[in-house]
Design a protein around this motif. Structure first.
Motif, PDB file in Angstrom:
ATOM      1  N   VAL A 147      -9.211  -9.481   9.423  1.00  0.00           N
ATOM      2  CA  VAL A 147      -8.125 -10.446   8.883  1.00  0.00           C
ATOM      3  C   VAL A 147      -6.678 -10.110   9.506  1.00  0.00           C
ATOM      4  N   SER A 148      -6.347 -11.180  10.360  1.00  0.00           N
ATOM      5  CA  SER A 148      -5.150 -11.098  10.817  1.00  0.00           C
ATOM      6  C   SER A 148      -4.411 -12.339  10.881  1.00  0.00           C
ATOM      7  N   VAL A 149      -2.977 -12.401  10.697  1.00  0.00           N
ATOM      8  CA  VAL A 149      -2.280 -13.501  10.873  1.00  0.00           C
ATOM      9  C   VAL A 149      -1.103 -13.439  12.028  1.00  0.00           C
ATOM     10  N   ASN A 150      -1.303 -12.477  12.947  1.00  0.00           N
ATOM     11  CA  ASN A 150      -0.419 -12.266  14.105  1.00  0.00           C
ATOM     12  C   ASN A 150      -0.034 -13.637  14.970  1.00  0.00           C
ATOM     13  N   ASP A 151      -0.778 -14.382  15.115  1.00  0.00           N
ATOM     14  CA  ASP A 151      -0.737 -15.490  15.918  1.00  0.00           C
ATOM     15  C   ASP A 151       0.521 -16.357  15.204  1.00  0.00           C
ATOM     16  N   ALA A 152       0.166 -16.772  13.965  1.00  0.00           N
ATOM     17  CA  ALA A 152       1.178 -17.443  12.970  1.00  0.00           C
ATOM     18  C   ALA A 152       2.561 -16.788  13.183  1.00  0.00           C
ATOM     19  N   ILE A 153       2.466 -15.381  13.000  1.00  0.00           N
ATOM     20  CA  ILE A 153       3.621 -14.555  12.690  1.00  0.00           C
ATOM     21  C   ILE A 153       4.471 -14.869  14.037  1.00  0.00           C
ATOM     22  N   TRP A 154       3.792 -14.619  15.212  1.00  0.00           N
ATOM     23  CA  TRP A 154       4.350 -14.854  16.631  1.00  0.00           C
ATOM     24  C   TRP A 154       5.289 -16.271  16.701  1.00  0.00           C
ATOM     25  N   LYS A 155       4.306 -17.349  16.288  1.00  0.00           N
ATOM     26  CA  LYS A 155       4.932 -18.610  16.268  1.00  0.00           C
ATOM     27  C   LYS A 155       5.994 -18.895  15.399  1.00  0.00           C
ATOM     28  N   MET A 156       6.037 -18.266  14.115  1.00  0.00           N
ATOM     29  CA  MET A 156       6.968 -18.352  13.239  1.00  0.00           C
ATOM     30  C   MET A 156       8.267 -17.747  13.714  1.00  0.00           C
ATOM     31  N   TYR A 157       8.045 -16.697  14.393  1.00  0.00           N
ATOM     32  CA  TYR A 157       9.203 -15.690  14.854  1.00  0.00           C
ATOM     33  C   TYR A 157      10.062 -16.268  15.932  1.00  0.00           C
ATOM     34  N   GLN A 174       7.034  -6.015  14.434  1.00  0.00           N
ATOM     35  CA  GLN A 174       5.897  -5.052  13.793  1.00  0.00           C
ATOM     36  C   GLN A 174       6.266  -4.879  12.523  1.00  0.00           C
ATOM     37  N   VAL A 175       7.406  -5.019  12.103  1.00  0.00           N
ATOM     38  CA  VAL A 175       7.878  -4.588  10.548  1.00  0.00           C
ATOM     39  C   VAL A 175       7.419  -5.881   9.574  1.00  0.00           C
ATOM     40  N   ILE A 176       7.578  -6.950  10.298  1.00  0.00           N
ATOM     41  CA  ILE A 176       7.110  -8.414   9.604  1.00  0.00           C
ATOM     42  C   ILE A 176       5.581  -8.335   9.400  1.00  0.00           C
ATOM     43  N   SER A 177       5.086  -8.100  10.677  1.00  0.00           N
ATOM     44  CA  SER A 177       3.510  -7.965  10.543  1.00  0.00           C
ATOM     45  C   SER A 177       2.871  -6.969   9.468  1.00  0.00           C
ATOM     46  N   ARG A 178       3.648  -5.847   9.610  1.00  0.00           N
ATOM     47  CA  ARG A 178       3.130  -4.873   8.616  1.00  0.00           C
ATOM     48  C   ARG A 178       3.228  -5.195   7.100  1.00  0.00           C
ATOM     49  N   ARG A 179       4.350  -5.927   6.850  1.00  0.00           N
ATOM     50  CA  ARG A 179       4.651  -6.282   5.504  1.00  0.00           C
ATOM     51  C   ARG A 179       3.822  -7.396   5.225  1.00  0.00           C
ATOM     52  N   ILE A 180       3.438  -8.211   6.070  1.00  0.00           N
ATOM     53  CA  ILE A 180       2.489  -9.309   5.687  1.00  0.00           C
ATOM     54  C   ILE A 180       1.101  -8.831   5.309  1.00  0.00           C
ATOM     55  N   MET A 218       6.123 -14.550   2.492  1.00  0.00           N
ATOM     56  CA  MET A 218       5.315 -14.623   1.355  1.00  0.00           C
ATOM     57  C   MET A 218       4.032 -15.693   1.694  1.00  0.00           C
ATOM     58  N   PRO A 219       4.225 -16.830   1.888  1.00  0.00           N
ATOM     59  CA  PRO A 219       3.016 -17.784   2.352  1.00  0.00           C
ATOM     60  C   PRO A 219       2.320 -16.847   3.239  1.00  0.00           C
ATOM     61  N   LEU A 220       2.531 -16.391   4.312  1.00  0.00           N
ATOM     62  CA  LEU A 220       1.460 -15.643   5.285  1.00  0.00           C
ATOM     63  C   LEU A 220       0.953 -14.528   4.531  1.00  0.00           C
ATOM     64  N   THR A 221       1.621 -13.765   3.732  1.00  0.00           N
ATOM     65  CA  THR A 221       0.758 -12.574   3.035  1.00  0.00           C
ATOM     66  C   THR A 221       0.062 -13.069   1.960  1.00  0.00           C
ATOM     67  N   LYS A 222       0.126 -14.383   1.467  1.00  0.00           N
ATOM     68  CA  LYS A 222      -0.763 -15.063   0.626  1.00  0.00           C
ATOM     69  C   LYS A 222      -1.878 -15.405   1.409  1.00  0.00           C
ATOM     70  N   ASP A 223      -1.638 -15.961   2.574  1.00  0.00           N
ATOM     71  CA  ASP A 223      -2.992 -16.305   3.394  1.00  0.00           C
ATOM     72  C   ASP A 223      -3.876 -15.002   3.874  1.00  0.00           C
ATOM     73  N   VAL A 224      -2.986 -13.902   4.002  1.00  0.00           N
ATOM     74  CA  VAL A 224      -3.699 -12.807   4.469  1.00  0.00           C
ATOM     75  C   VAL A 224      -4.517 -12.293   3.013  1.00  0.00           C
ATOM     76  N   GLU A 225      -4.102 -12.571   1.928  1.00  0.00           N
ATOM     77  CA  GLU A 225      -4.831 -12.120   0.554  1.00  0.00           C
ATOM     78  C   GLU A 225      -5.974 -13.022   0.447  1.00  0.00           C
ATOM     79  N   VAL A 226      -5.820 -14.546   0.943  1.00  0.00           N
ATOM     80  CA  VAL A 226      -7.018 -15.391   0.614  1.00  0.00           C
ATOM     81  C   VAL A 226      -8.233 -14.892   1.547  1.00  0.00           C
ATOM     82  N   GLU A 227      -7.712 -14.677   2.816  1.00  0.00           N
ATOM     83  CA  GLU A 227      -8.526 -14.456   4.011  1.00  0.00           C
ATOM     84  C   GLU A 227      -9.462 -13.170   3.470  1.00  0.00           C
ATOM     85  N   TYR A 228      -8.604 -12.043   3.204  1.00  0.00           N
ATOM     86  CA  TYR A 228      -9.513 -11.011   2.728  1.00  0.00           C
ATOM     87  C   TYR A 228     -10.160 -11.068   1.619  1.00  0.00           C
TER      88      TYR A 228
END
Ligand SMILES: O=C(O)C(=O)C[C@]1(C(=O)O)C=C[C@@H](O)C=C1
Length: 179
Positions: A26-36, A65-71, A163-173
């Motif tokens: 489970v990874s949303v790093n591509d979405a984090i990169w685009k968002m950032y 890195q910190v945003i990704s870790r938090r999410i 928070m939306p990306l954290t929830k996407d991670v939760e759903v995917e997991y």
């Protein structure tokens, strides 16, 4: 420099495995990169070139890195939620029902508190410290314009992306939790 004789922090030789093994998928790093780069940076940067490329790259890297870790902590949050109420989550997982999972794991009141806390922290710890106190001003509370980053931008960051990306991670997991 590495001091092998310095044993202030003992090595942890055993880390309990809390997550289901699918967590590594489970990874949303591509979405984090685009968002950032596309959404967040334009909110508090201005056009131009200050030439500080190395420093900027290092700071972008640290922020990402910190945003990704938090999410991705969302995996642990999801695991706790599942362990607490497997009877609620299992039918939705088996049905691959993302919307029901999203509803089950969403707590709007908690999200409001998180946003308020982020804004307050940014206002407190992100202020430019000045020696002369303004007598009229409430103690220890900076105006938004006196902060390094507008506290509202940070609360928006949490509301619209973190928070939306954290929830996407939760759903995917959770979708893979019974694999
Ligand atoms: O605290 C939780 O229950 C979480 O899932 C974390 C979090 C967040 O990202 O801060 C995400 C979803 C919830 O609606 C509330 C907060």
């Amino acid at each position: 420099m590495f001091h092998s004789s310095l044993k202030i922090f003992p090595r942890i030789s055993f880390l309990p495995k809390v997550l289901h093994p699918v967590a590594s998928l489970v990874s949303v790093n591509d979405a984090i990169w685009k968002m950032y780069f596309n959404e967040l940076l334009p909110l508090f940067t201005v056009d131009g070139d200050d030439g500080n490329y190395a420093e900027m790259a290092a700071l972008d890297f640290a922020c990402l890195q910190v945003i990704s870790r938090r999410i991705h902590i969302g995996k642990y949050v999801a695991e706790v939620k599942f362990i607490d109420a497997p009877q609620d989550y299992s039918p939705a997982i088996q049905a691959k029902d993302k919307d029901t999972l999203m509803n089950l794991l969403t707590f709007k009141a908690v999200e409001e508190k998180v946003k308020r806390r982020v804004e307050k922290k940014a206002r407190t710890f992100g202020q430019n410290v000045m020696l002369e106190d303004n007598a009229d001003k409430q103690e220890n509370v900076a105006e938004d314009s006196e902060c390094k980053v507008d506290p509202k931008v940070l609360s928006k960051l949490y509301d619209q992306w973190v928070m939306p990306l954290t929830k996407d991670v939760e759903v995917e997991y959770l979708l893979r939790r019974l694999d």
